[in-house]
Every structure is written in structure tokens, then in C-alpha cells.
Design a protein around this motif. Structure first.
Motif, PDB file in Angstrom:
ATOM      1  N   GLY A   1       5.138 -40.385  72.660  1.00 35.38           N
ATOM      2  CA  GLY A   1       5.659 -41.607  73.249  1.00 35.38           C
ATOM      3  C   GLY A   1       4.768 -42.801  72.946  1.00 35.38           C
ATOM      4  O   GLY A   1       3.654 -42.663  72.418  1.00 35.38           O
ATOM      5  N   PRO A   2       5.225 -44.011  73.282  1.00 29.11           N
ATOM      6  CA  PRO A   2       4.433 -45.218  72.978  1.00 29.11           C
ATOM      7  C   PRO A   2       3.045 -45.207  73.612  1.00 29.11           C
ATOM      8  O   PRO A   2       2.060 -45.582  72.974  1.00 29.11           O
ATOM      9  N   LYS A   3       2.938 -44.776  74.870  1.00 25.30           N
ATOM     10  CA  LYS A   3       1.631 -44.773  75.528  1.00 25.30           C
ATOM     11  C   LYS A   3       0.689 -43.763  74.887  1.00 25.30           C
ATOM     12  O   LYS A   3      -0.505 -44.039  74.700  1.00 25.30           O
ATOM     13  N   GLY A   4       1.204 -42.588  74.562  1.00 27.29           N
ATOM     14  CA  GLY A   4       0.356 -41.591  73.916  1.00 27.29           C
ATOM     15  C   GLY A   4      -0.105 -42.030  72.547  1.00 27.29           C
ATOM     16  O   GLY A   4      -1.267 -41.808  72.169  1.00 27.29           O
ATOM     17  N   ARG A   5       0.780 -42.660  71.778  1.00 27.52           N
ATOM     18  CA  ARG A   5       0.380 -43.149  70.458  1.00 27.52           C
ATOM     19  C   ARG A   5      -0.627 -44.282  70.582  1.00 27.52           C
ATOM     20  O   ARG A   5      -1.548 -44.392  69.767  1.00 27.52           O
ATOM     21  N   LYS A   6      -0.464 -45.125  71.587  1.00 32.65           N
ATOM     22  CA  LYS A   6      -1.432 -46.207  71.799  1.00 32.65           C
ATOM     23  C   LYS A   6      -2.803 -45.640  72.136  1.00 32.65           C
ATOM     24  O   LYS A   6      -3.834 -46.108  71.624  1.00 32.65           O
ATOM     25  N   ALA A   7      -2.844 -44.604  72.977  1.00 31.67           N
ATOM     26  CA  ALA A   7      -4.128 -43.973  73.297  1.00 31.67           C
ATOM     27  C   ALA A   7      -4.740 -43.327  72.064  1.00 31.67           C
ATOM     28  O   ALA A   7      -5.966 -43.366  71.867  1.00 31.67           O
ATOM     29  N   LEU A   8      -3.912 -42.736  71.222  1.00 35.50           N
ATOM     30  CA  LEU A   8      -4.418 -42.125  69.996  1.00 35.50           C
ATOM     31  C   LEU A   8      -4.989 -43.181  69.059  1.00 35.50           C
ATOM     32  O   LEU A   8      -6.034 -42.980  68.426  1.00 35.50           O
ATOM     33  N   VAL A   9      -4.319 -44.314  68.970  1.00 36.35           N
ATOM     34  CA  VAL A   9      -4.831 -45.411  68.146  1.00 36.35           C
ATOM     35  C   VAL A   9      -6.165 -45.905  68.686  1.00 36.35           C
ATOM     36  O   VAL A   9      -7.109 -46.159  67.928  1.00 36.35           O
ATOM     37  N   ASP A  10      -6.271 -46.034  69.999  1.00 25.64           N
ATOM     38  CA  ASP A  10      -7.529 -46.487  70.593  1.00 25.64           C
ATOM     39  C   ASP A  10      -8.674 -45.524  70.278  1.00 25.64           C
ATOM     40  O   ASP A  10      -9.822 -45.949  70.101  1.00 25.64           O
ATOM     41  N   SER A  11      -8.370 -44.231  70.216  1.00 30.57           N
ATOM     42  CA  SER A  11      -9.422 -43.245  69.964  1.00 30.57           C
ATOM     43  C   SER A  11      -9.885 -43.245  68.517  1.00 30.57           C
ATOM     44  O   SER A  11     -11.067 -43.033  68.238  1.00 30.57           O
ATOM     45  N   TRP A  12      -8.963 -43.485  67.585  1.00 36.05           N
ATOM     46  CA  TRP A  12      -9.301 -43.344  66.174  1.00 36.05           C
ATOM     47  C   TRP A  12      -9.604 -44.660  65.477  1.00 36.05           C
ATOM     48  O   TRP A  12     -10.131 -44.653  64.359  1.00 36.05           O
ATOM     49  N   ALA A  13      -9.285 -45.788  66.089  1.00 34.14           N
ATOM     50  CA  ALA A  13      -9.507 -47.070  65.413  1.00 34.14           C
ATOM     51  C   ALA A  13     -10.981 -47.336  65.160  1.00 34.14           C
ATOM     52  O   ALA A  13     -11.332 -48.049  64.217  1.00 34.14           O
ATOM     53  N   GLN A  14     -11.859 -46.774  65.980  1.00 30.34           N
ATOM     54  CA  GLN A  14     -13.290 -47.005  65.790  1.00 30.34           C
ATOM     55  C   GLN A  14     -13.809 -46.376  64.503  1.00 30.34           C
ATOM     56  O   GLN A  14     -14.882 -46.759  64.017  1.00 30.34           O
ATOM     57  N   TYR A  15     -13.085 -45.410  63.943  1.00 26.65           N
ATOM     58  CA  TYR A  15     -13.523 -44.754  62.712  1.00 26.65           C
ATOM     59  C   TYR A  15     -12.846 -45.319  61.470  1.00 26.65           C
ATOM     60  O   TYR A  15     -13.088 -44.824  60.364  1.00 26.65           O
TER      61      TYR A  15
ATOM     62  N   LEU B   1     -23.324 -36.942  58.927  1.00 29.38           N
ATOM     63  CA  LEU B   1     -22.737 -37.921  58.019  1.00 29.38           C
ATOM     64  C   LEU B   1     -21.463 -37.387  57.387  1.00 29.38           C
ATOM     65  O   LEU B   1     -20.492 -38.130  57.199  1.00 29.38           O
ATOM     66  N   ALA B   2     -21.444 -36.087  57.072  1.00 27.16           N
ATOM     67  CA  ALA B   2     -20.238 -35.503  56.489  1.00 27.16           C
ATOM     68  C   ALA B   2     -19.077 -35.566  57.470  1.00 27.16           C
ATOM     69  O   ALA B   2     -17.937 -35.860  57.092  1.00 27.16           O
ATOM     70  N   GLU B   3     -19.356 -35.312  58.740  1.00 28.38           N
ATOM     71  CA  GLU B   3     -18.290 -35.376  59.735  1.00 28.38           C
ATOM     72  C   GLU B   3     -17.817 -36.809  59.940  1.00 28.38           C
ATOM     73  O   GLU B   3     -16.633 -37.062  60.173  1.00 28.38           O
ATOM     74  N   LEU B   4     -18.739 -37.772  59.861  1.00 26.43           N
ATOM     75  CA  LEU B   4     -18.347 -39.178  59.979  1.00 26.43           C
ATOM     76  C   LEU B   4     -17.401 -39.570  58.851  1.00 26.43           C
ATOM     77  O   LEU B   4     -16.371 -40.223  59.080  1.00 26.43           O
ATOM     78  N   LYS B   5     -17.722 -39.168  57.627  1.00 27.71           N
ATOM     79  CA  LYS B   5     -16.838 -39.491  56.507  1.00 27.71           C
ATOM     80  C   LYS B   5     -15.490 -38.804  56.656  1.00 27.71           C
ATOM     81  O   LYS B   5     -14.452 -39.372  56.315  1.00 27.71           O
ATOM     82  N   ARG B   6     -15.515 -37.573  57.171  1.00 29.41           N
ATOM     83  CA  ARG B   6     -14.258 -36.865  57.364  1.00 29.41           C
ATOM     84  C   ARG B   6     -13.395 -37.566  58.413  1.00 29.41           C
ATOM     85  O   ARG B   6     -12.179 -37.677  58.271  1.00 29.41           O
ATOM     86  N   LYS B   7     -14.023 -38.060  59.460  1.00 30.84           N
ATOM     87  CA  LYS B   7     -13.264 -38.774  60.482  1.00 30.84           C
ATOM     88  C   LYS B   7     -12.758 -40.112  59.957  1.00 30.84           C
ATOM     89  O   LYS B   7     -11.688 -40.585  60.359  1.00 30.84           O
ATOM     90  N   GLN B   8     -13.510 -40.739  59.066  1.00 36.49           N
ATOM     91  CA  GLN B   8     -13.031 -41.990  58.483  1.00 36.49           C
ATOM     92  C   GLN B   8     -11.774 -41.764  57.649  1.00 36.49           C
ATOM     93  O   GLN B   8     -10.804 -42.522  57.748  1.00 36.49           O
ATOM     94  N   THR B   9     -11.790 -40.736  56.812  1.00 34.10           N
ATOM     95  CA  THR B   9     -10.601 -40.451  56.009  1.00 34.10           C
ATOM     96  C   THR B   9      -9.426 -40.036  56.889  1.00 34.10           C
ATOM     97  O   THR B   9      -8.277 -40.418  56.632  1.00 34.10           O
ATOM     98  N   THR B  10      -9.711 -39.272  57.952  1.00 33.21           N
ATOM     99  CA  THR B  10      -8.637 -38.888  58.869  1.00 33.21           C
ATOM    100  C   THR B  10      -8.076 -40.103  59.588  1.00 33.21           C
ATOM    101  O   THR B  10      -6.861 -40.208  59.805  1.00 33.21           O
ATOM    102  N   ALA B  11      -8.947 -41.046  59.957  1.00 32.67           N
ATOM    103  CA  ALA B  11      -8.486 -42.249  60.650  1.00 32.67           C
ATOM    104  C   ALA B  11      -7.576 -43.081  59.759  1.00 32.67           C
ATOM    105  O   ALA B  11      -6.569 -43.636  60.228  1.00 32.67           O
ATOM    106  N   VAL B  12      -7.902 -43.175  58.470  1.00 33.84           N
ATOM    107  CA  VAL B  12      -7.051 -43.939  57.556  1.00 33.84           C
ATOM    108  C   VAL B  12      -5.650 -43.336  57.503  1.00 33.84           C
ATOM    109  O   VAL B  12      -4.638 -44.044  57.607  1.00 33.84           O
TER     110      VAL B  12
END
Length: 671
Positions: free
Chosen positions: A243-257, A303-314
Motif C-alpha cells: 500500500g501507499p504507506k508501506g511503500r513510503k516507509a520502504l522509501v524512507d528506509s532505503w533512500a539513505q543508501y 564496505l562490501a555490504e554498503l556497496k551492496r545496499k547502494q546497488t539495491t537502493a538504486v
């Protein structure tokens, strides 16, 4: 001698020596895998189809599933221990079976329909990916069933008389049986991809483990097409379920990466959280997963996990923006006042994908996707990777969301460059052969071009026409640019896109016919127009009555939506524009000898004859002038429903033309 030895060796070889890759073992493994992963008990009718049509085997006991971590450790789930209290009240048993077997059967049904999906999010994700991808694969095959051949033949056999009728009946039965199989696999895939959570919750489950969106996002462009399609279907279904609220929360969690791409560097690491210093970086493959039991995005530990989260965030933010971008909106001023000072930077990034002046997230996501498309191949970012393919795919899917923040010319030229070798890669793209990374990228880029062209036909046509004009100017100056080379390589793809738009969006293309003709004349081999007509070189454009080609004089006339007539002189390589009518040109046509051109517009109810005269002794530029005009009767409004079929002009002689209108009237005019 060799044949005898081979026969002796084959007779003496034990069954366990046969490799598992052999066809019989492959089908048996697939049968066991699907049978164990299927959610038996949720849909009794589908269960009956699975047993009778598809040949699946209903489990007689619960299965212990295990998860292997990236470090080689395995966690085993024991699902049917100490769960007897979850069983509903038993009905009186009339089968006469031992009580132990009855209890075991009840526990098995409880496990397959409910407990299986309450174990782990990692198990749920991997099991759904497996069964959906296998079901889609078998659905695309003919006679895909695990029933033994003799059993299938027995069910297909019907007593009938010998002759032509029996063969026809057998053929009809085979087609019906095959249709039932395909429908069964389709229902199986739909159950697990879309309907499973609701049905499991309806059975009384309190802790259904949903699929991990992070794992699904990493497989958005998996090298295996079946797994890729399954991951995309599961991820879209899960995002829609949030739903819209769940997707908004997901965006808030992943936008930092989300990595910040600039003109000089690819990733601005200062904007990301620093990983722990005492943790060493470990290489991580694309196919590995994290054992997270909840959808909680924790801070990266290396650092490897950070890069993995960056690619996942994109990928994840690209999917949400492309498919659900319009309902992720900013929180507003009231929410901004309640935020803490520590969240000020985060709130400035997460503002949604809706079109607004302060929409930062859509802009950053568009920049990241564009960078992955246009960045040259390097050892750190090779040219053909799943991440690049995901960026290309998401640019096409969400072009309407990213368009305000894109350089459309660069995006289209980059896609043309990527699919310029489509002719060389056609066998692996069209005949079901394994896709090479280059062929997969070409296939994805071609699909993205199609999505962009059909989503914004005006933007696609005007952008390509502008690039054609630039390339023509660069060619005259003798300094071809990279854009010129990309457009030359992708001429076939441009023509394919134009033909697709003419087929699907006939009226939209009619408003930009002059720009379309500029593109066509640049992309086709004009030497073919010396001996062939335009209807042979590019027949799609000749469906418009506003386009006419004269092979004798090598001229092309195009009536525009603004009332202008564009006259293309193929011999001289130039175009002349004439102010012909006050509204859109409805039709135009050259006379058989090419001396006259007639045009008609329903906007001003006028028919005009045009004649082109050369200069003295053939010197100087040719001049086109109007030699005669006629006023015509106005057309009824009911006949204007289809603007592309308002009028047609047919020359009966070299000096007489017949105007045929959509209301059925015909009028003859003479020069």
C-alpha cells in the motif's frame, strides 16, 4: 570391439553412477521440488489439477527445510514438532486407518498450507522464486507434465473407429489436454505469486513471513530469464500489497543508501554512513542473500555490504518510482515541523516521486539510473551487468516519472548505442538460445526503447528529429560527433520504433509527420528510393494520406498538422516548406507524371493544385506555386471521428483528381 565394450560398460554401470544432469533425473528432481514447495490445501480444486493433470506428488509428511549462510553454516527448520495444539478439532475418522497415520496426515496438511510460510522470510522468498520460475518455465513448454507416458497415453485413449475422424478427435483431445496443462501451471504460478498471503492468513496464520523485497530487487535482472520474471512478479505483487504507506516507509528506509552521482565522480560516499572500522570487507556475490527475518534495513557492517545496499537502493527505488511513483508524495510542512534535527538531511532526500519543484528523490534516482546507462565500462562497473540492465529496464518502465530530470537525447542515444548490434545477436535473442550478457543488454535496451516510444511518442519523435538535424549539420561540416555515430549504428532500431508507433499510435504520429519523415529519410538507404517507391522501402508511412511519393521526379510531399506542405527534393537533398492551408492537411497526392501536387484540408474546405517549375535552362532553385484552388462542401461532424481517414485523393488522369471523403461523397476536380 568399442561398441561391445560400451554395451558391457552400460550394462555394468549401476544406477547411482548415472549423473543427475540426465533428463530422467532432471524431471524427477523438478517433480519432487515443486511437489514439496507447493502450498497444498489452500485451493482444493488446484490440488486436484496438480495431481491429475500435472503429475505432482502430495507430501505424506512434513519436510525439514534448511538455510545455508554465506559462511557455510546451515540452519534447519523442524516445522512439525510440538505443533499438535495448532490442529483444529478432528472430525470422526471413518477411514479405519491407524491413529498415527491420521495424525501425521493432519500435521502434513497443516504444514503445507500454513506452517511452511511461517518459518522464515528467507525460506519464503527462495521457495516462491523457485516454484514460480519453474511453473512459468513448464507453462511455456508443450505437454509439460510429470505423469508417466503410459498413464498419459491411457488417459488420452478413447475407443473410436479407425480413419480420418479418429485422427481429428485425437488431435483435438491432445490440444485440449495441453491447454489444461498450461492452465494448471498458470494457476499454480498465480497462487504463489499473488494469492498466497491472503489465503495463508485466511487459514489462521498469525506470523506469515513475507518475501524480502531486498532479495527480490537484487534479482530484478537475474541472468536466468525465468528467475528474473518470477522476481519481478513477486516484487511488484509485494509492493502493491504494502500500500501507499508501506511503500513510503520502504522509501524512507532505503533512500539513505541511494548513491549520489555527479559529473566528476560516480558515488559520493560522504553522504553515506561509514561502516564499522573493526569489520573487514568481505566479497559478496550477486546471488547471495542475508538472513533477515524482518524487513528492517540495518546499518551496513562493511564496505562490501554498503556497496551492496547502494546497488539495491538504486533498483528498489527505481522500481517503486517507475511503478508506484505518483502515490509517493511529500509529507508536507506539518510533518517537517515534527521532525528532529538529526533527521533534517533524511527528510530533504525523501520527498517522493510526485512531480514538484522540490522533488529531490526522483531527481537523484533518475541521475543514478542515467549514470548506470551512460557510464563507460570499467573493471569496477563492467559494460554488461545485471545492475546496468536493471537501470536500463527501469528507465523504460518509469520514463514518465524520470523524464523531467533526464537529458532525453543522451538517454535515447545511449540506448541506441547499447542495441546497435541487434542484428549480430539476433539468433540468441529470437531462437531461445542462452543469452550472452551482451545479447541480454541489447534485448533490455530494445525493450526500454519501445516503452519510451509508446509512453511519450511526441518526446521520442521530436528528440530523434532534433538529433537527425544535428547529425546532418555535423556531416556537412565534416566533423561527425559521437551522437552521429550512435545514430548511424542504431538506424534500424529507430525505424523499428517509428514503425511500432505507426501501428499502435496512428493518430499521435499523424501530428508529427514532417518530423517522422525527417527521421525516416535519414535512417533509410536513399539509394533504394532511386529504383523503388516509398511504399516498398518503408511501407508503414504510406498508410497516411498526407504522404505522397513521386518516383519520376524523386520528390516526397508531406502534409503537416499546422497546414504546411513539406516538399522533399531527394536529388538536391533539401526540403521546402509551403504555407498551404489554415489547418491540418488531410490528404495530398502527386499526379502520375509528377507535374502537379494536389492537397486538401477539411479545416478550410479547400483543395489546391501545386506545380513545381525549374529555373531558366534548369539553373537555379525550383519554385513551387499554387496554380488553382477550389472550395469544397463542408464535411459532417460525424464523419470527423477518425482524423486519419478524413479524405483521400486519387488521380484518374494526369490532369483530373477525385476527392473521396469519409462521409462517402466523391467529387472530381480538374487542374
Amino acid at each position: 570391439m568399442l561398441r561391445e565394450k560400451d554395451e558391457q560398460g552400460s550394462k555394468g554401470r549401476r544406477p547411482k553412477d548415472i549423473p543427475l544432469s540426465d533428463a530422467p533425473h532432471t524431471m524427477e528432481i523438478a517433480q519432487i521440488l515443486i511437489s514439496l514447495l507447493h502450498a497444498w490445501g489452500l485451493d482444493p480444486e488446484l490440488d486436484r489439477v496438480c495431481e491429475s493433470k500435472l503429475g505432482l506428488l502430495r507430501p505424506m509428511t512434513g519436510v525439514c527445510f534448511g538455510v545455508v549462510s554465506r559462511h557455510g553454516h546451515m540452519a534447519v527448520q523442524l516445522p512439525t514438532r510440538h505443533v499438535a495444539h495448532l490442529l483444529p478439532p478432528a472430525e470422526p475418522d471413518t477411514s479405519g486407518l491407524p491413529q498415527e497415520l491420521v495424525m501425521q496426515d493432519r500435521l502434513t496438511k497443516l504444514f503445507t498450507s500454513r506452517l511452511h510460510w511461517e518459518l522464515s522470510t528467507t525460506l519464503t522468498t527462495n521457495h516462491l522464486l523457485s516454484i514460480v520460475s519453474l511453473a512459468n518455465t513448464l507453462m511455456s513448454m508443450n505437454h509439460a507434465t510429470f505423469l508417466p507416458d503410459h498413464e498419459l497415453a491411457r488417459r488420452m485413449h478413447r475407443p473410436s473407429t479407425h480413419g480420418t475422424a479418429s485422427w481429428a478427435e485425437d488431435s483435438e483431445r491432445q490440444q485440449a489436454q495441453q491447454q489444461h496443462m498450461k492452465q494448471g501451471w498458470a494457476l499454480l504460478a498465480t497462487l504463489h505469486a499473488v494469492l498466497l498471503p491472503d489465503k495463508v492468513l485466511a487459514r489462521g496464520a498469525k506470523s506469515f513471513k513475507r518475501p524480502q523485497v531486498e532479495m527480490l530487487a537484487r534479482r530484478w535482472q537475474h541472468h536466468c530469464l525465468e528467475v528474473r520474471e518470477a522476481a519481478q512478479a513477486l516484487l511488484l505483487a509485494e509492493l502493491g500489497r504494502l500500500g501507499p504507506k508501506g511503500r513510503k516507509a520502504l522509501v524512507d528506509s532505503w533512500a539513505q543508501y541511494l548513491p549520489l552521482y555527479t559529473h566528476t565522480e560516480s558515488i559520493n560516499t560522504k553522504s553515506q554512513k561509514e561502516p564499522a572500522e573493526n569489520v573487514t570487507a568481505t566479497p559478496q556475490a550477486d546471488e547471495e542473500f542475508e538472513e533477515e527475518e524482518e524487513e528492517i534495513v540495518r546499518a551496513p557492517s562493511s564496505l562490501a555490504e554498503l556497496k551492496r545496499k547502494q546497488t539495491t537502493a538504486v533498483v528498489l527505488l527505481g522500481v517503486i518510482g517507475a511503478e508506484f511513483g505518483q502515490d509517493i508524495t511529500s509529507e508536507g510542512a506539518a510533518g517537517n515541523k515534527r521532525r528532529k534535527e538529526g533527521d533534517s538531511r533524511k527528510s530533504s532526500v525523501v520527498e517522493g516521486f510526485a512531480l514538484s519543484s522540490s522533488n529531490n528523490l526522483a531527481r537523484l534516482t533518475a541521475l543514478a539510473l542515467t549514470h548506470l546507462l551512460l557510464a563507460p565500462g570499467t573493471p569496477r562497473l563492467p559494460a554488461h551487468t545485471p545492475l546496468r540492465r536493471a537501470a536500463v529496464d527501469l528507465l523504460g518502465r518509469g520514463f514518465t516519472v524520470w523524464e523531467p530530470y533526464l537529458d532525453v537525447s543522451h538517454v535515447l542515444l545511449g540506448l541506441l548505442e547499447m542495441c546497435s548490434d541487434a542484428d549480430k545477436l539476433l539468433p540468441s535473442m529470437s531462437y531461445g538460445l542462452p543469452l550472452t550478457p551482451q545479447a541480454d543488454s541489447c534485448r533490455t535496451a530494445r525493450h526500454a526503447l519501445t516503452l519510451i516510444a509508446t509512453a511519450r511518442p511526441a518526446a521520442f519523435i521530436t528528440t530523434m528529429a532534433r538529433e537527425v538535424a544535428r547529425c546532418a549539420a555535423a556531416q556537412q561540416s565534416g566533423q561527425p560527433s559521437p551522437a552521429y555515430l550512435a545514430l548511424q549504428k542504431g538506424r534500424a532500431e529507430v525505424l523499428r520504433g517509428i514503425e511500432l508507433l505507426i501501428d499502435r499510435m496512428h493518430n499521435e504520429v499523424a501530428e508529427l509527420l514532417v518530423e517522422v519523415m525527417d527521421i525516416i529519410l535519414h535512417c533509410v538507404d536513399q539509394s533504394h528510393l532511386k529504383s523503388k517507391g516509398l511504399n516498398e522501402v518503408f511501407p508503414a508511412i504510406c498508410r497516411y494520406n498526407q504522404v505522397s511519393h513521386c518516383p519520376a521526379t524523386r520528390r516526397i510531399a508531406v502534409g503537416s498538422h499546422t497546414g504546411q506542405l513539406a516538399m522533399y527534393e531527394l536529388r538536391a537533398g533539401r526540403c521546402q516548406s509551403l504555407a498551404a492551408h489554415s489547418g491540418p492537411v488531410s490528404a495530398c497526392a502527386f499526379s502520375p507524371d509528377g507535374r502537379y501536387l494536389v492537397s486538401y484540408a477539411t479545416a478550410d474546405n479547400r483543395l489546391s493544385f501545386w506545380q513545381t517549375t525549374a529555373g531558366m535552362f534548369g539553373l537555379g532553385a525550383a519554385q513551387t506555386r499554387c496554380v488553382k484552388c477550389y472550395s469544397t462542401a463542408p464535411m459532417a461532424d460525424v464523419a470527423r471521428l477518425n482524423p486519419a481517414r478524413l479524405a483521400r485523393l486519387v488521380w484518374t488522369t494526369s490532369r483530373a483528381v477525385t476527392l473521396m471523403l469519409a462521409d462517402g461523397s466523391e467529387t472530381r476536380f480538374n487542374v
